[in-house]
Design a protein around this motif. Sequence first.
Motif, PDB file in Angstrom:
ATOM      1  N   LEU A 310       0.829  -1.206   0.000  1.00  0.00           N
ATOM      2  CA  LEU A 310       0.000   0.000   0.000  1.00  0.00           C
ATOM      3  C   LEU A 310       0.863   1.254   0.000  1.00  0.00           C
ATOM      4  N   LYS A 311       1.942   1.238   0.794  1.00  0.00           N
ATOM      5  CA  LYS A 311       2.841   2.395   0.894  1.00  0.00           C
ATOM      6  C   LYS A 311       3.654   2.589  -0.384  1.00  0.00           C
ATOM      7  N   GLU A 312       4.260   1.511  -0.852  1.00  0.00           N
ATOM      8  CA  GLU A 312       5.166   1.597  -1.995  1.00  0.00           C
ATOM      9  C   GLU A 312       4.455   2.061  -3.263  1.00  0.00           C
ATOM     10  N   ASN A 313       3.181   1.705  -3.407  1.00  0.00           N
ATOM     11  CA  ASN A 313       2.457   1.976  -4.644  1.00  0.00           C
ATOM     12  C   ASN A 313       1.398   3.071  -4.512  1.00  0.00           C
ATOM     13  N   ASN A 314       1.357   3.714  -3.341  1.00  0.00           N
ATOM     14  CA  ASN A 314       0.335   4.736  -3.099  1.00  0.00           C
ATOM     15  C   ASN A 314      -1.041   4.218  -3.536  1.00  0.00           C
ATOM     16  N   VAL A 315      -1.409   3.070  -3.017  1.00  0.00           N
ATOM     17  CA  VAL A 315      -2.639   2.398  -3.435  1.00  0.00           C
ATOM     18  C   VAL A 315      -3.891   3.240  -3.190  1.00  0.00           C
ATOM     19  N   PRO A 316      -4.021   3.959  -2.056  1.00  0.00           N
ATOM     20  CA  PRO A 316      -5.224   4.782  -1.898  1.00  0.00           C
ATOM     21  C   PRO A 316      -5.465   5.745  -3.058  1.00  0.00           C
ATOM     22  N   LYS A 317      -4.395   6.342  -3.605  1.00  0.00           N
ATOM     23  CA  LYS A 317      -4.556   7.237  -4.762  1.00  0.00           C
ATOM     24  C   LYS A 317      -5.034   6.459  -5.978  1.00  0.00           C
ATOM     25  N   TYR A 318      -4.491   5.269  -6.179  1.00  0.00           N
ATOM     26  CA  TYR A 318      -4.906   4.433  -7.305  1.00  0.00           C
ATOM     27  C   TYR A 318      -6.390   4.081  -7.201  1.00  0.00           C
ATOM     28  N   LEU A 319      -6.825   3.695  -6.008  1.00  0.00           N
ATOM     29  CA  LEU A 319      -8.233   3.349  -5.811  1.00  0.00           C
ATOM     30  C   LEU A 319      -9.127   4.545  -6.111  1.00  0.00           C
ATOM     31  N   ASN A 320      -8.689   5.712  -5.674  1.00  0.00           N
ATOM     32  CA  ASN A 320      -9.457   6.927  -5.909  1.00  0.00           C
ATOM     33  C   ASN A 320      -9.529   7.249  -7.401  1.00  0.00           C
ATOM     34  N   ASP A 321      -8.396   7.190  -8.083  1.00  0.00           N
ATOM     35  CA  ASP A 321      -8.349   7.562  -9.499  1.00  0.00           C
ATOM     36  C   ASP A 321      -9.167   6.600 -10.371  1.00  0.00           C
ATOM     37  N   MET A 322      -8.997   5.313 -10.151  1.00  0.00           N
ATOM     38  CA  MET A 322      -9.716   4.329 -10.959  1.00  0.00           C
ATOM     39  C   MET A 322     -11.209   4.323 -10.624  1.00  0.00           C
ATOM     40  N   GLY A 323     -11.512   4.484  -9.337  1.00  0.00           N
ATOM     41  CA  GLY A 323     -12.912   4.534  -8.931  1.00  0.00           C
ATOM     42  C   GLY A 323     -13.635   5.740  -9.491  1.00  0.00           C
ATOM     43  N   LYS A 324     -12.909   6.850  -9.629  1.00  0.00           N
ATOM     44  CA  LYS A 324     -13.508   8.062 -10.197  1.00  0.00           C
ATOM     45  C   LYS A 324     -13.928   7.836 -11.646  1.00  0.00           C
ATOM     46  N   LYS A 325     -13.084   7.149 -12.399  1.00  0.00           N
ATOM     47  CA  LYS A 325     -13.427   6.852 -13.796  1.00  0.00           C
ATOM     48  C   LYS A 325     -14.715   6.043 -13.883  1.00  0.00           C
ATOM     49  N   LEU A 326     -14.849   5.097 -12.975  1.00  0.00           N
ATOM     50  CA  LEU A 326     -16.023   4.225 -12.993  1.00  0.00           C
ATOM     51  C   LEU A 326     -17.271   4.975 -12.539  1.00  0.00           C
ATOM     52  N   LYS A 327     -17.156   5.716 -11.456  1.00  0.00           N
ATOM     53  CA  LYS A 327     -18.301   6.461 -10.924  1.00  0.00           C
ATOM     54  C   LYS A 327     -18.767   7.533 -11.906  1.00  0.00           C
ATOM     55  N   ASP A 328     -17.833   8.330 -12.392  1.00  0.00           N
ATOM     56  CA  ASP A 328     -18.194   9.389 -13.336  1.00  0.00           C
ATOM     57  C   ASP A 328     -18.730   8.808 -14.636  1.00  0.00           C
ATOM     58  N   GLY A 329     -18.136   7.700 -15.080  1.00  0.00           N
ATOM     59  CA  GLY A 329     -18.602   7.061 -16.314  1.00  0.00           C
ATOM     60  C   GLY A 329     -20.032   6.579 -16.200  1.00  0.00           C
ATOM     61  N   TYR A 330     -20.364   5.984 -15.062  1.00  0.00           N
ATOM     62  CA  TYR A 330     -21.743   5.537 -14.843  1.00  0.00           C
ATOM     63  C   TYR A 330     -22.705   6.717 -14.920  1.00  0.00           C
ATOM     64  N   ASN A 331     -22.355   7.782 -14.236  1.00  0.00           N
ATOM     65  CA  ASN A 331     -23.246   8.947 -14.193  1.00  0.00           C
ATOM     66  C   ASN A 331     -23.397   9.607 -15.562  1.00  0.00           C
ATOM     67  N   GLU A 332     -22.348   9.580 -16.371  1.00  0.00           N
ATOM     68  CA  GLU A 332     -22.438  10.124 -17.724  1.00  0.00           C
ATOM     69  C   GLU A 332     -23.407   9.308 -18.577  1.00  0.00           C
ATOM     70  N   ILE A 333     -23.335   7.978 -18.443  1.00  0.00           N
ATOM     71  CA  ILE A 333     -24.240   7.116 -19.214  1.00  0.00           C
ATOM     72  C   ILE A 333     -25.688   7.343 -18.776  1.00  0.00           C
ATOM     73  N   ALA A 334     -25.925   7.381 -17.456  1.00  0.00           N
ATOM     74  CA  ALA A 334     -27.284   7.602 -16.951  1.00  0.00           C
ATOM     75  C   ALA A 334     -27.814   8.963 -17.391  1.00  0.00           C
ATOM     76  N   SER A 335     -26.955   9.970 -17.370  1.00  0.00           N
ATOM     77  CA  SER A 335     -27.373  11.311 -17.782  1.00  0.00           C
ATOM     78  C   SER A 335     -27.709  11.350 -19.268  1.00  0.00           C
ATOM     79  N   LYS A 336     -26.896  10.700 -20.080  1.00  0.00           N
ATOM     80  CA  LYS A 336     -27.126  10.646 -21.524  1.00  0.00           C
ATOM     81  C   LYS A 336     -28.480  10.004 -21.835  1.00  0.00           C
ATOM     82  N   LEU A 337     -28.859   9.010 -21.034  1.00  0.00           N
ATOM     83  CA  LEU A 337     -30.133   8.315 -21.237  1.00  0.00           C
ATOM     84  C   LEU A 337     -31.301   9.012 -20.548  1.00  0.00           C
ATOM     85  N   LYS A 338     -30.996  10.145 -19.877  1.00  0.00           N
ATOM     86  CA  LYS A 338     -32.014  10.897 -19.127  1.00  0.00           C
ATOM     87  C   LYS A 338     -32.650  10.036 -18.034  1.00  0.00           C
TER      88      LYS A 338
END
Length: 444
Positions: A310-338
Motif C-alpha cells: 500500500l505504501k510503496e504503490n500509493n494504493v489509496p490514490k490508485y483506488l481513488n483515481d480508478m474509482g472516479k473513472k467508474l463512478k463518473d462514467g456511470y453517471n455520464e451514461i445515466a445522464s445521456k439516457l435521461k
Amino acid sequence: MPNKISLENDYPDITKSEELYKRALGLIPSVTQTLAKGPTQYVNGASPKYLIKGKGSHVWDVDGNEYIDYNMGIGPLSLGYAYPKVDEAIKKQLESGITFSLMHPLEVEVAELIREIIPNAEAVRYSKTGADVTSAAIRLARAYTGRNKILCCGYHGWHDWYISVTARNKGIPSAVQDLTYTFNYNDIDSVKNSLDADTAAVILEPVVFHEPKDNFLHKLAELCKQNGTILIFDEMWTGFRMALGGAQEYFNITPDLATYSKAVANGMPISILTGRKEIMNLLDEDVFFYTTFGGEALSLAAVKATIETLKENNVPKYLNDMGKKLKDGYNEIASKLKMNYTKAIGYNWRSLITFDPAAADPLLQKSLVQQEMIKRGILWQGFHNMSFSHTQEDIDYTLKVYDEVLPILKNAVDNNNIKNLLRGEPVQPVFRKVDNFNVKPIKK
C-alpha cells in the motif's frame, strides 16, 4: 461452455451452485456465514452462489463462469485476489508455523508499522474480526469513563451492545438493549440531544457513502471532548483505503480509539484496535481482551506485506483515481439516457449505485441491473469496491456493460415490467437499511 468476460454471453449456467445451495439448506442456517455474500443479496435462481477461485480482479464460480468482481470479498481485498507479494509472505511464514505457544516477532513488527501510519496508534492490539475490536473498544470506553451508554452510527458487527438497535435483537437482555442508541449522520443536533453524563462512547463509521457536511466530524469530536465521552472511529472500510492512515489522516481528526480490519491483510482474517495509551493501558490488567488466535502469524505476515505494498504503490490514490473513472462514467451514461432516477454516489474508492423509488421499487431496479451485469461477466451488488488489481481494461469493459444494461433498465421502468424480466427472486433488503436505525434516547 462456462461464460467468459463477454458482451455476447447467455445467462450463466449455475447448476453446481444450485446443487451446493440445496445441500446447504437446512444444514447451515441462512446458508451463509456473511449476510452480504448470501443468496438474499443476489437474484436467487439467476446468480452464482459459490466462488471457487480468484485472481487479481477476476473470480470464477463453481460452474467455471468468470467475472470481474466489484465486491472484493466484501472489502478485505484491497490489493486483489492472490496478490503475489502477500501470498509469498503467507507461504514463507507457513513453512515456519501458524500459531505458536509463545508470542511471535511479527506481533511487534506489525504494531510498529501501524504506529507509523495510524495517527492515534499510541498502542495496538489484534484480534480476528471487526466485531471483536469494536466490542473491545466499547468495553475500554466504559472502563475508562465509568459510564454505560453508547451512541452509534453505522454498522459495527454482531455483538449484543450494537445489534440490539436493529430488529435482529432476539436473545439480547433488555438491560443491554437499553444502553445503546443511534444518531443520524450529518445531524449534530441528534448527537447533542443524546449526549449526557452517562455517555461512555460515540462510535461511528467516519463515512459510509455520504460526505460529512458543515464540519460534522470535527464538531462531533469537539462535543465528545467537552462531554468527556470517548470518540471511536470504526474504520473497517475507510482504513488503508481512504488514505493510508484512514479517515483519521484524511480528515485530520484523531479519535480516542479506532478499529480496523478488511483492507489491511488483503483477505486474511485479522482486526486491529488502536488508541491513546492511557486508555489502551487498561488492557494490561483492568480490561480483559485476549484470544488464542490474536497473534496468528499467517495473518500478521499478510498485514506486513499488504501495508508495504500500500505504501510503496500509493494504493489509496490508485483506488481513488480508478474509482472516479467508474463512478463518473456511470453517471455520464445515466445522464445521456435521461435516467435521473439512478446515480453513483459516494467516495471514488467505494461508490454506490442508487435507484430512486419514484421510478420503481429500488430493489427491483437493482435486481434487474445485477442480473444483466452478471450475464455479461461482472459480479455486481450495486457497489464499486475498488482494488489495486482493477485495471483500465476492467473499467473500460464495465462502462461498455453499463452502456448495454442501463437502456434495459430504462425500457423496463418506462414499461413498468421490471419484475417480468427477472429470472429469479429479487434482491432482499439488508436489515440495517429498513429497521428502526435512528433511535435516540430521551434526555432525563
